[in-house]
Design an enzyme around this catalytic site. Structure first.
Site, PDB file in Angstrom:
ATOM      1  N   LYS A   1       0.179  -1.571  15.291  1.00  0.00           N
ATOM      2  CA  LYS A   1       0.104  -2.966  15.765  1.00  0.00           C
ATOM      3  C   LYS A   1      -0.025  -3.001  17.297  1.00  0.00           C
ATOM      4  CE  LYS A   1       3.047  -4.260  11.908  1.00  0.00           C
ATOM      5  NZ  LYS A   1       4.310  -4.882  11.506  1.00  0.00           N
TER       6      LYS A   1
ATOM      7  N   ARG B   1       5.546   6.179   5.136  1.00  0.00           N
ATOM      8  CA  ARG B   1       6.631   5.191   5.149  1.00  0.00           C
ATOM      9  C   ARG B   1       7.868   5.762   5.840  1.00  0.00           C
ATOM     10  NH1 ARG B   1       6.733  -0.350   3.916  1.00  0.00           N
ATOM     11  NH2 ARG B   1       8.654  -0.254   2.733  1.00  0.00           N
TER      12      ARG B   1
ATOM     13  N   HIS C   1       2.859  -0.045  10.609  1.00  0.00           N
ATOM     14  CA  HIS C   1       3.088  -0.537   9.252  1.00  0.00           C
ATOM     15  C   HIS C   1       2.585   0.498   8.258  1.00  0.00           C
ATOM     16  CE1 HIS C   1       2.605  -2.936   5.576  1.00  0.00           C
ATOM     17  NE2 HIS C   1       1.385  -2.433   5.516  1.00  0.00           N
TER      18      HIS C   1
END
Length: 369
Positions: free
Chosen positions: A100, A174, A207
């Site tokens: 991001k 993750r 993310h």
């Protein structure tokens, strides 16, 4: 006894430019001695007898990968038999890594983290999201009170979308990203991106999807398989120069280090995209060197030997010229005359000299396009 050696079978496609068609081959790989064999599927005959080919490794062979065999660029489109599919296909996953706006100043470090985790970057593009694209991405949060804040944050500047491939890629990425709102106990033990790079909470730097299914859905938004364009590139096309990290440097895992060096020197990377260039495009791109530089043909072969990373570089300090920071095209000369330059540090020889950069200021815009 040779026929008893363990072997893996793949279906590979090669685009034959002279006939303007795709040719299919069965590619057999023998890990015992890194040898390969190829059969022409249509004509049902041996195309390449079993030959040692040490620059090809088993980890390079998976559905979707691009490999070079004796200067032919092959795309692996399928596994050739059930054994290969079961043995190699089960744990290879694709996932989306989204950096991001908050994490963009650290993309060099993030490249390194991904590579060190044993994941392969198969696609990468810096993008600017429209309001609709941002809303589609955050569709699950539409009813939440912070929905508009999420949209504003992800639209506040360029983002970097990447497709990662590897064993258990979804859970691996993750774990690297870490939770969006770590508790104190978690953040003590977590060596993760949100902690190292982003502010906690909504402004996390990266993310990662939570399952194989959401990864497939989210990858489709950024890299549409239907051949659509996806979100627009963040390229500015002004005061810019072009830099390409060559395939050998990408392959050696140097992309992150090169990006870090460029940003540390005070240049801005305003656009970035990973490409596989076809030979005809490379010949056109390098046309000005034809007949001038003796290594022209080898330079062409290097640039289309695998994925490269093209970047738009902008310089705001008039005393700094990006071409000077790349250094002389011969790394041996660069190490002698300009030891701190990119080619001095990361280059091997005149052909594998880590980066291509625009030679003439007026060509910058042309090459970026």
């Amino acid at each position: 006894f040779q026929s008893q050696d363990e072997r893996y079978a793949f279906i590979a496609e090669w685009y034959d430019p002279s006939a303007s068609l795709f040719r299919r081959y069965e590619l057999l790989y023998y890990p015992k001695d890194s040898s390969i064999e190829m059969y022409d599927v249509k004509n049902r005959r041996t195309f390449l007898r079993r030959t040692k080919y040490e620059s090809l490794h088993l980890e390079d062979l998976y559905v979707g990968s691009k490999v070079t065999v004796f200067s032919r660029h092959l795309t692996i489109v399928d596994y050739g038999n059930l054994y290969t599919s079961r043995k190699l296909g089960s744990r290879k996953e694709r996932t989306l890594a989204l950096i991001k706006p908050d994490g963009m100043r650290k993309i060099g470090e993030l490249f390194d983290i991904i590579i060190n985790a044993g994941l392969t970057i198969t696609k990468a593009k810096m993008m600017l999201l429209s309001r609709k694209e941002a809303a589609d991405f955050y569709a699950d949060h539409r009813a939440k009170p912070y929905f508009h804040e999420l949209l504003q944050l992800i639209m506040s500047g360029p983002i970097l979308a990447m497709e990662l491939l590897g064993d258990d890629a979804v859970s691996k990425w993750r774990a690297i990203v870490g939770p969006a709102n770590p508790t104190t106990t978690e953040s003590d033990t977590l060596d993760s991106i949100s902690e190292s790079f982003g502010h906690y909470g909504l402004r996390d730097a990266a993310h990662g999807p939570d399952s194989v299914a959401s990864a497939a859905k989210e990858l489709e938004l950024f890299f549409p398989s239907s051949g659509g364009r996806g979100p627009v590139s963040s390229a500015k096309f002004t005061n810019c120069t072009c830099c390409i990290i060559k395939p050998h440097a990408v392959n050696e895992g140097l992309a992150g280090k090169i990006i870090k060096a460029i940003l540390k020197e005070g240049f801005e990377i305003s656009a970035l995209q990973m490409f596989n260039m076809e030979r005809t495009n490379v010949e056109e791109f390098y046309e000005i060197y034809k007949g001038v530089v003796p290594e022209y043909l080898e330079m062409v072969s290097e640039l289309c030997s695998g994925p490269c990373i093209a970047m738009e570089i902008r310089q705001f300090d008039p005393s700094k010229v990006f071409r000077d920071f790349c250094g002389p095209s011969d790394p041996a000369l660069a190490r002698h005359l300009r030891p701190g330059t990119l080619r001095a540090v990361f280059g091997k020889d005149k052909i594998q000299n880590a980066v291509h950069c625009t030679d003439l200021p007026e060509d910058g815009l042309l090459e970026v396009r």
